[in-house]
Design a protein around this motif. Sequence first.
Motif, PDB file in Angstrom:
ATOM      1  N   GLU A  34      50.130  12.283  41.597  1.00  0.00           N
ATOM      2  CA  GLU A  34      51.583  12.079  41.582  1.00  0.00           C
ATOM      3  C   GLU A  34      51.934  10.781  40.862  1.00  0.00           C
ATOM      4  N   MET A  35      51.168   9.726  41.120  1.00  0.00           N
ATOM      5  CA  MET A  35      51.425   8.445  40.451  1.00  0.00           C
ATOM      6  C   MET A  35      51.253   8.585  38.941  1.00  0.00           C
ATOM      7  N   GLU A  37      51.623  11.106  37.098  1.00  0.00           N
ATOM      8  CA  GLU A  37      52.665  11.950  36.509  1.00  0.00           C
ATOM      9  C   GLU A  37      54.042  11.299  36.556  1.00  0.00           C
ATOM     10  N   THR A  38      54.126  10.122  37.155  1.00  0.00           N
ATOM     11  CA  THR A  38      55.400   9.407  37.245  1.00  0.00           C
ATOM     12  C   THR A  38      55.630   8.594  35.975  1.00  0.00           C
ATOM     13  N   ASP A  39      56.797   8.766  35.366  1.00  0.00           N
ATOM     14  CA  ASP A  39      57.172   7.985  34.188  1.00  0.00           C
ATOM     15  C   ASP A  39      57.558   6.576  34.634  1.00  0.00           C
ATOM     16  N   SER A  40      56.743   5.591  34.295  1.00  0.00           N
ATOM     17  CA  SER A  40      56.948   4.240  34.809  1.00  0.00           C
ATOM     18  C   SER A  40      58.232   3.583  34.298  1.00  0.00           C
ATOM     19  N   PHE A  61      59.514  -1.230  37.198  1.00  0.00           N
ATOM     20  CA  PHE A  61      58.975   0.083  36.851  1.00  0.00           C
ATOM     21  C   PHE A  61      59.368   1.088  37.917  1.00  0.00           C
ATOM     22  N   THR A  62      59.317   2.350  37.562  1.00  0.00           N
ATOM     23  CA  THR A  62      59.622   3.419  38.507  1.00  0.00           C
ATOM     24  C   THR A  62      58.336   3.880  39.171  1.00  0.00           C
ATOM     25  N   GLY A  63      58.299   3.753  40.499  1.00  0.00           N
ATOM     26  CA  GLY A  63      57.148   4.205  41.264  1.00  0.00           C
ATOM     27  C   GLY A  63      57.328   5.627  41.751  1.00  0.00           C
ATOM     28  N   VAL A  64      56.394   6.095  42.557  1.00  0.00           N
ATOM     29  CA  VAL A  64      56.483   7.457  43.076  1.00  0.00           C
ATOM     30  C   VAL A  64      57.761   7.626  43.886  1.00  0.00           C
ATOM     31  N   ARG A  65      58.289   8.834  43.831  1.00  0.00           N
ATOM     32  CA  ARG A  65      59.526   9.232  44.518  1.00  0.00           C
ATOM     33  C   ARG A  65      60.762   8.558  43.932  1.00  0.00           C
ATOM     34  N   GLY A  66      60.611   7.946  42.737  1.00  0.00           N
ATOM     35  CA  GLY A  66      61.773   7.459  42.011  1.00  0.00           C
ATOM     36  C   GLY A  66      62.231   6.059  42.334  1.00  0.00           C
TER      37      GLY A  66
END
Length: 320
Positions: A34-35, A37-40, A61-66
Motif C-alpha cells: 500500500e505504501m 502504491e501511494t503517490d508521495s 508528502f502524502t502517506g498511506v490513506r491520504g
Amino acid sequence: MPTIDMPLSQLQAYSGINPRPTDFDEYWERALQEMRETDSQVELIPSAFQTSTVECLDLYFTGVRGARIHAKYARPRDSKQLQPAVLRFHGYSGNAGDWNDLLGFVALGFSVFALDCRGQGGYSEDIGGVKGNTLNGHIIRGLEGHPDHLLFRHIFLDTAQLASIALTMPGIDPEQLYATGWSQGGALTLACAALEPRVRKLAPVYPFLSDYRRVWEMDLAKDAYAELRTYFRFFDPQHEREDEIFTTLGYIDIQHLAARIKGEVLLGVGLMDTVCPPSTQYAAYNKITSIKRTEIYPDYGHEGLPGLNDKIFQFFLGNY
C-alpha cells in the motif's frame, strides 16, 4: 544493583511474551505494498529559518490513506559531496523539534530529516476514520476495527516512506542512511529500519511500543502506556477479549519487526526505566540478528543518559 525488572543476565535472554499474529509477515507485506502504491507528491518549501551554511526546508508528502505528512529537512548549503543522511524521530506526543536541534549533524556534513508523527505535536495530518477513542491513545487507535486501520501501522509506514524519499534527494549517499530517536522515537527508529532495509545504522534509545503484555503484567500500564488500561476500562471491562486485544497489538509490536533489521544497531537503555521497562526493550533487541551493541545505564530511567548523544554522533561518523 537495584532493579525494577529482571537481572541483566535474564534481560539478555528474554524473548518477549506479547503474541505474534500468525499472519504478521503477510500483514506487513500488504502494508508495504500500500505504501509503495501511494503517490508521495513530495513538496519542499523553504523555511523562514535559514543560515549561511544550512538550507532548511519543510518537506511534505502524502502517506498511506491520504494524510499529508510533514518533516523538517536540513542540508548543507551548496555541498559538492555526497552526504550521509540521518532520520530523526521524536517522543510520544512531541514533534520534530527546533531547526537548531538539527544543526549539529549538518555541521558535520549530514542531511537531516526530522519527522512529525501524524496526529501528534507537529504539522502532520491525522485523517481519522476509525471507531472508538480518538481523544488520546495512538496505541489503541483502530483496535475496534480491522488491524489494517491501526494508527501505528500508518505511522510506521510514514517512517519507511520518509526514508525512501530521503534517498531520492540530491546528494544523498545511499550507503549512509541512518536513523535515531528516543522512546517513541526509538521504536520508530527500529520500525523504520525493519521496513526499509537500506537504513545502514540505527541508534534507538529506550524504545517504546514493545511487548505490550509484559508492560501489562508488570502493572506499568501508566504514563506512556496508560491507554492500555483506558481501553480495557472502556471497551473490555471484564477482560473477555484480553487475548484477542494483545494479539491485535502484536501487529504494531516492534519486537516482531526487529528480526527484519539489516543495519548495525546501537541501543541505549536505562535499567531503572519504569516507562519503557528494560525487558520490553530487550524483547526487541534480542531478536535483532545484525551487528548490534548496547550502552547500559544501570542507575538511569526514562531520562537523559549522559554521554549517549556524543556516542551516537561518533557511531554515525564511524568513530565508535
